[in-house]
Design an enzyme around this catalytic site. Structure first.
Site, PDB file in Angstrom:
ATOM      1  N   GLU A   1      -9.096   0.591  -1.250  1.00 30.73           N
ATOM      2  CA  GLU A   1     -10.205  -0.226  -1.741  1.00 30.73           C
ATOM      3  C   GLU A   1     -11.169   0.568  -2.613  1.00 30.73           C
ATOM      4  OE1 GLU A   1     -11.248  -3.324   1.586  1.00 30.73           O
ATOM      5  OE2 GLU A   1     -10.293  -1.576   2.441  1.00 30.73           O
TER       6      GLU A   1
ATOM      7  N   THR B   1       0.805  -1.217   0.000  1.00 28.26           N
ATOM      8  CA  THR B   1       0.000   0.000   0.000  1.00 28.26           C
ATOM      9  C   THR B   1       0.836   1.264   0.000  1.00 28.26           C
ATOM     10  OG1 THR B   1      -0.039  -0.391   2.368  1.00 28.26           O
ATOM     11  CG2 THR B   1      -1.981  -1.019   1.138  1.00 28.26           C
TER      12      THR B   1
ATOM     13  N   GLN C   1      -1.987   2.457  -6.093  1.00 33.03           N
ATOM     14  CA  GLN C   1      -3.090   1.684  -5.509  1.00 33.03           C
ATOM     15  C   GLN C   1      -4.364   1.825  -6.322  1.00 33.03           C
ATOM     16  OE1 GLN C   1      -3.190   2.544  -1.103  1.00 33.03           O
ATOM     17  NE2 GLN C   1      -3.561   0.375  -1.304  1.00 33.03           N
TER      18      GLN C   1
ATOM     19  N   ILE D   1      -4.079  13.489   0.085  1.00 30.32           N
ATOM     20  CA  ILE D   1      -3.280  12.373  -0.419  1.00 30.32           C
ATOM     21  C   ILE D   1      -1.877  12.516   0.186  1.00 30.32           C
ATOM     22  CG2 ILE D   1      -2.419  11.190  -2.464  1.00 30.32           C
ATOM     23  CD1 ILE D   1      -5.524  11.273  -2.191  1.00 30.32           C
TER      24      ILE D   1
ATOM     25  N   PRO E   1       1.360  10.624  -2.948  1.00 21.46           N
ATOM     26  CA  PRO E   1       0.697  10.543  -4.263  1.00 21.46           C
ATOM     27  C   PRO E   1       1.231   9.428  -5.147  1.00 21.46           C
ATOM     28  CG  PRO E   1       1.446  12.784  -3.804  1.00 21.46           C
ATOM     29  CD  PRO E   1       2.003  11.920  -2.725  1.00 21.46           C
TER      30      PRO E   1
END
Lengths: 337, 764, 178
Positions: free
Chosen positions: B731, B473, B664, B655, B658
């Site tokens: 997600e 991640t 992701q 963010i 970035p």
């Protein structure tokens, strides 16, 4: 993986001698030749194949991997690697169906490893065959039944099946060879012999565990491809769910000898839909002497799949197979000879 | 609440290569199965060949004769050795309440029935193949019945109620325009490329577990409970995780058996299950069915929304994802009915898989929205605009922020949506039919209590320690950026340690909460350091004497006052004593409920995440949004479906990193394509067993499947979600993409395929 | 991060009790290793479990993912489907031996870093070994060719677009300095 002893073969004769004494052949043969290993070692790891002895024939690579192209045709050594042949300039230029069938198979890494001979002999991907926890698989355990019939069989064959086995032949290259009228050179305990590639594989019938016509100790040493009029106007079309690195859902190898749009001669071999590399003779007959129109191509495709038998999840395959063949024929007709 | 104060250094939000990237490109990143331990023995699993029944006998003689075999665990020698622990989804630890090897009972295909341990991997594998299990097999139920709708079955009484408002049925009857359809999604498996490895080693009564984990504190406490140990005697090491996607979040049965085997042999034992076994060793995304009924007035305003879902679970567990919590609040609608049902079958207990609730449920709703747009003769983007809402229609709670339409506008422009001919089948390129489709992405902004320890040394080097996880991640990088920003030191000065249960606890790397939760904790710790340095400086006899400590900032290796006066970091730190200054922060989400505010850190220390969902905040709802556009190409004869172009625009608050955030979202969009076209675990209905359990037959995209993918960040500030304004996005990217693909397939062909995955045969 | 750089490989105790041990001299990254192993040991397991070279990864152990890709005599192959005995006398290169100098990076490694061409990193050593070979094979000519000839390396995080960009960057550098 069961224990085995490992030997290197340093000449063809001793390799053949090492493997010729065994009674059981093919799947159950206790002595197996090891070439690329991409199929054999995989099947050994999952306990499907249990040889007691591996004879590593890679040391024979120097003598068995030659690629010779001349005016008569092409000769490919049995131990030549898929990638070498796929990217050989002569093969790419004059025998496109061969090159394409190899490039569209497996991955770059596997093509660097796998030999041509091993490739044409590769075993089915039927999940019921590949997982020993399934009790019923006539190919793995003769007489045990076929779990694929009535099971998950989207990828299974619709041509050449028997009540004992519907496992699909997964390869591509053998179809390309058949489309070019290739012969296979075999050396064994009784010497050398040659057969057409389309006589190498056996229909499952009631002995699906016997997949080819090789005898104990026989090695495929080369493939001979004649240089015929259709060789250049040939292609391999492979249809699959993802763009690459997948076995065919349906495929077609076609080689066309066209004169003024009329089919003088043609060879067709189908993949992903049959239990063996499937030569579609009936389709060839429909095409011969006819102008290659969409309607004629469609009729040929109908003829090719006339004997198809489906099993539920693969009910779509005759239609996909027909469409694949039509597309392949029409695309091939557009090629320069 | 110690809200972080000023921002400085501009490090948060700065694109940078991953700080752990060098280890990854050189092969030196140590995944749990990479730790070399002397004298390791190797374990190999034997798994069930039936889905329902009992083991009649296990014959071990042949296996025991294999040279090098050391031990074989079966229910006969492990019974009672592993205690039952509550499931993760019920506020506990485990992926399932099924207890393999505790009895002869078989609950599902692939259940562990024996563990063979040998001197070598080769001997263990051979012996495992020589274990012969006799079963007493009963006819299993594989999943849903073929007919729809499914018979109503038990719903989990513990879960929140089904969101409803108004009278959806009556409104549907009277709607000007309506659509009604069933949609289905298949069984799917996470298939991280790293296998579900476990290595256990004991040193006296101290157990060390090397296992890829999304929740090392959960694993530690769960195993301790299973083995009746003091949790402080268990350590879990998982600095790198080779993909997880939910599959490494909850404690699976294998771990305790490897620990037991290591104990019995008094040497390290390493398990590397096969790919095939990995389909049963952990969890999966269960298949779902949906009935969606939408009613609208002639202008496209929704008047009725009915979303009913059916999900498969195991016999004993009520696991469900219940995505109606999201689909009920996505669009303005006065009349909403939702219901979720569980259908129990002879299967393993399913579990979280990337965007567990949203992937199947938003697929159904966003497909239905496209059908409604067609029925209305309206552009699908305009239909979303008409029904955009700034409040949850169920209870009128406001969204903390919602930039859905900004996302649509940016993505539509980048995609060239205005050039779309809305007529299905109207666009083509040679023999390829072209279809363009779009859908909404959304994901709740979840936040959990988290702890972090930050140490700042006089030489300006910082060390951040937290038991968080980088499962790909970019957590290492996001955390380092946060610390560099708050401490005013260069990024390369920041060392981050994660994935070790001896570090301060952090929540599960799931539910897209990790960046928000952990970075807020890290910022708090940094702020505490700043505060201490400032207090020291203003009360000492230096440049900053007498300044207001609240005004001082850490910047470029100095403690700086607004008037420009400053002192070097070294001086400020040395003043407080010898060596580095250290702070341990405990961040509690601003949005947490009163009990979590009180107990949250107790829970996380005990391995329970105590995450607050973005859909269950007291006074508002908090979600990240996106809009996704895809182009599909379908061959007119052979019907292969390809996706050469994807554009996604996303608004997800601040963010932090970035570069990794973009990756992701990119990966998420591709996951969505896979979900629509490739991924499905095939079940032999006769015996409830998986069939295509390898990576040649369970298809995920390869490089050749993916061409142009564009990710657009839509700027968004939202300080209600948490102090740093972070919304998770791990997600977000793969929500709705499956619907966008299905909608594009409709546009290309005029055929509406409602059952995923969409394959060649659906379009012949 | 440095707490988790690789530990020194523990010396492997000679394993008792395995039958039919074969002796193999394995040349990996320019160094010879003498191994006495079960003939069933694959090159991947030899690297990981016997030589402590854990950069090559096991993702499927059956030739379906590409995570174990290494070079044998410069050709990219899958170490999971290669017996250790089959590479005796050949030069094996793994991710650990790719960089031209100790502590440096191969242009492909640098390019993967620059383009964030990975997430979890597990498939990355295999991707990089495959990518280096792809360029050397002359197959990385167009974007479509890169995609096709890199399709034997699955990336579940789906970093594919970044992988393609990385290969293009490294290709330029590799072509300058062959």
């Amino acid at each position: 993986m069961r224990p085995f002893s490992y030997d290197r073969a340093h000449d063809l004769a001793s390799a053949i001698r090492a493997a010729s004494a065994q009674v059981e052949v093919q799947n159950r043969a206790p002595i197996q030749f090891l070439a690329g290993g991409t199929n054999l070692l995989d099947l050994m790891k999952i306990d499907v194949m249990r040889p007691e002895r591996l004879v590593d024939i890679n040391p024979l690579e120097d003598s068995l991997s030659e690629i010779v192209a001349d005016g008569d045709g092409l000769r490919l050594g049995g131990l030549a690697r898929m990638s070498t042949v796929a990217h050989h300039p002569d093969v790419e230029k004059n025998y496109p169906v061969l090159s394409q069938s190899l490039k569209l198979a497996a991955s770059a890494q596997l093509r660097n490893m796998a030999s041509l001979a091993g490739n044409v002999l590769q075993r089915t991907r039927c999940s019921y065959f590949r997982d020993v926890s399934w009790g019923a698989c006539n190919k793995r355990e003769p007489g045990s039944g076929c779990a694929a019939i009535g099971g998950v069989n989207r990828k299974h064959a619709v041509l050449g099946t028997s009540p004992h086995c519907i496992a699909t032949y997964p390869g591509d290259f053998a179809q390309a060879l058949i489309a070019l009228d290739a012969t296979v050179e075999i050396t064994g305990p009784k010497g050398e012999r040659r057969i057409p590639v389309h006589e190498l594989h056996r229909l499952p019938g009631d002995t699906p565990h016997i997949e080819n016509t090789l005898a104990a100790g026989e090695i495929i040493t080369a493939f001979q491809i004649p240089r015929k009029a259709w060789a250049k106007r040939s292609l391999y079309l492979k249809v699959r769910d993802r763009e690459s690195y997948e076995f065919a859902v349906a495929s077609a190898a076609v080689a066309l000898d066209l004169a003024d749009g009329v089919v003088r001669d043609v060879r067709i071999a189908l993949g992903g839909v049959a239990t063996i590399p499937w030569r579609a003779v009936a389709a060839e007959e429909v095409l011969k002497g006819k102008p290659l129109t969409e309607d004629i191509a469609r009729s040929a495709a109908e003829a090719a799949f006339e004997p198809a038998r489906t099993h539920g999840e693969n009910d779509f395959k005759p239609e996909l197979g027909r469409n694949t063949l039509v597309r392949a024929l029409l695309d091939a007709a557009k090629l320069e000879a | 609440m110690n809200a972080p104060t000023t921002f400085d250094g501009g490090m948060i939000g700065r694109p940078t290569p991953r700080i752990d990237g060098r280890l990854k490109v050189t092969g030196t990143a140590c995944y749990p199965s990479d730790f070399p331990l002397e004298d390791t023995a190797y374990a190999y699993l034997v798994t069930s060949a039936i889905a329902r029944g009992r083991i009649k006998a296990i014959h071990l003689e042949e296996a025991q004769q294999v040279e090098g075999v050391l031990d074989i665990l079966t229910y006969e020698n492990t019974k009672g050795k592993v205690r039952k622990v509550r499931a993760f989804s019920g506020g506990g630890y485990t992926s399932t309440t099924i207890m393999p090897m505790d009895s002869p009972k078989v609950w599902h295909d692939g259940q562990i029935v024996a563990v063979v341990v040998a001197e070598t991997y080769e001997a263990a594998r051979e012996a495992a193949h020589k274990v012969h299990v006799e079963y007493d097999e009963r006819k299993p139920k594989p999943g849903f019945d073929k007919r729809r709708p499914q018979p109503r079955q038990i719903s989990n009484p513990l879960s929140s109620s089904d969101p409803q408002t108004g009278d959806a049925e009556t409104a549907f009857q009277h709607a000007d325009v309506k659509v009604e359809a069933y949609y289905t999604t298949p069984t799917q498996h996470h298939n991280p490329i790293e296998l579900f490895t476990t290595t256990c080693t004991w040193s006296g009564d101290q157990l060390t577990i090397y296992e890829p984990s999304q929740f090392v504190h959960g694993l530690k406490n769960g195993v301790a409970k299973q083995l009746n140990m003091n949790p402080e005697k268990v350590r879990v090491i998982s600095p790198f995780v080779g993909g997880a996607f939910g599959s490494k979040a909850a404690l699976t049965p294998r771990t305790a058996f490897v620990a037991l085997a290591a104990k019995r042999l008094n040497r390290p034992v390493k398990l590397v299950p096969t790919r095939s076994q990995s389909f049963d060793v952990s969890t999966y995304r269960a298949e779902t069915q949906h009935l969606v009924k939408l009613g609208a007035d002639r202008n496209g305003r929704l008047t009725s929304l009915h979303h009913e879902g059916w999900e498969v679970s195991s016999r004993p567990d009520n696991y469900k994802v219940a995505g109606t919590e999201t689909t009920s609040l996505l669009y303005a609608c006065p009349n909403i009915y939702t219901k979720v049902h569980i259908v129990h079958a002879d299967r393993n207990t399913p579990g979280f898989m990337r965007s567990p609730a949203e992937v199947p449920y938003v697929y159904a709703l966003e497909s239905a929205m496209d059908e409604l747009a067609t029925a209305l003769g309206m552009d699908p983007v305009e239909l979303r605009r008409i029904n955009d809402t700034m409040v949850n229609p169920i209870d009128q709670k406001p969204y903390s922020s919602r930039a859905l339409m900004a996302c649509y506008d940016r993505a539509a422009e980048a995609f060239g949506w205005s050039k779309r001919n809305p007529e299905p089948g109207s666009m083509h390129d040679g023999d390829w039919l072209i279809g363009w489709g779009c859908a909404t992405a959304c994901y709740p902004t979840n936040v959990a209590p988290a702890q972090a320890r930050v140490t700042l040394a006089p030489n300006g080097r910082a060390r951040v320690q937290t038991a968080g996880h980088d499962i790909g991640t970019g957590a290492y990088t996001a955390i380092a950026l946060t610390a560099a920003d708050r401490l005013g030191v260069p990024l390369e000065n920041v060392n981050v340690e994660l994935g070790d249960s001896s570090l301060p606890p952090a929540p599960v790397a799931g539910g897209s909460n990790a960046t928000a939760s952990i970075c807020n904790a890290v910022a708090m710790a940094c702020d505490e350091i700043r505060e201490r340095l400032a207090q020291g400086a203003v009360h000492a006899d230096g440049q900053l004497a007498g300044a207001d400590p609240g005004d001082l900032r850490l910047s470029q290796g100095k403690l700086v006052a607004p008037d420009g006066k400053s002192e070097p970091l070294k001086e400020a730190i040395m003043r407080l004593g010898f060596g580095p200054v250290e702070a341990h922060a405990k961040y509690t989400p601003e949005i947490a409920s009163a009990p979590v505010k009180l107990m949250g850190h107790k829970l996380i220390e005990g391995g329970i995440s105590a995450m607050t969902s973005g859909s269950s905040v007291k006074d508002h709802v908090q979600y990240a949004f996106g809009a996704e556009f895809v182009e599909v190409r379908i061959h007119k004869r052979t019907r292969e479906i390809r996706v050469p172009r994807i554009v996604g625009a996303f608004a997800a608050g601040r963010i932090v990193s970035p570069t990794t955030a973009r990756s992701q979202l990119l990966g998420g969009l591709i996951w969505g394509v896979a979900s629509a076209l490739h991924e499905a675990t095939e079940i032999d209905e006769r015996v409830a067993r998986y069939v295509n359990d390898d990576l040649a037959e369970y298809l995920i995209p390869v490089c050749a499947d993916i061409k142009d993918v564009e990710v657009i960040f839509v700027p968004e500030e939202d300080h209600q979600v948490n102090a740093l304004g972070i919304k998770g996005l791990g997600e977000l990217g793969n929500v709705g993409t499956n619907a966008a693909v299905a909608n594009a397939v409709y546009h290309a062909t005029g055929r509406r395929i409602r059952d995923l995955p969409i394959r060649i045969e659906d379009l012949l | 991060m440095d707490t988790f750089s690789p530990l020194k490989a523990a010396p492997l105790s000679r394993r008792a009790g395995t039958r039919d041990t074969i002796e193999v001299v394995l040349n990996v990254n320019g160094r010879n290793h003498r191994l006495a192993v079960d003939p069933r040991v694959t090159l991947l397991d030899a690297l990981r479990e016997h030589l402590g070279l854990t950069g090559s990864k096991k993702g499927c152990d059956q030739g379906q993912c590409g995570a174990c890709t290494i070079h044998v005599d410069g050709r990219r192959v899958l170490s999971c489907l290669t017996l250790v005995a089959m590479v005796e006398g050949k030069a094996v290169t793994t991710i650990e031996g790719l960089a031209p100098e100790e502590g440096g990076l191969h242009p492909m490694q640098q390019a993967f870093l620059d383009h964030d061409a990975f997430q979890c990193g597990y498939c990355t050593p295999g991707q990089i070994m495959s990518a280096v070979a792809c360029v050397r094979e002359g197959l990385a000519t167009t974007d479509d060719d890169i995609r096709e000839y890199m399709s034997g390396n699955l990336c579940r995080c789906a970093a594919y677009p970044n992988i393609v960009e990385a290969i293009k960057q490294a290709r330029a550098e590799m072509e300058e300095q062959p």
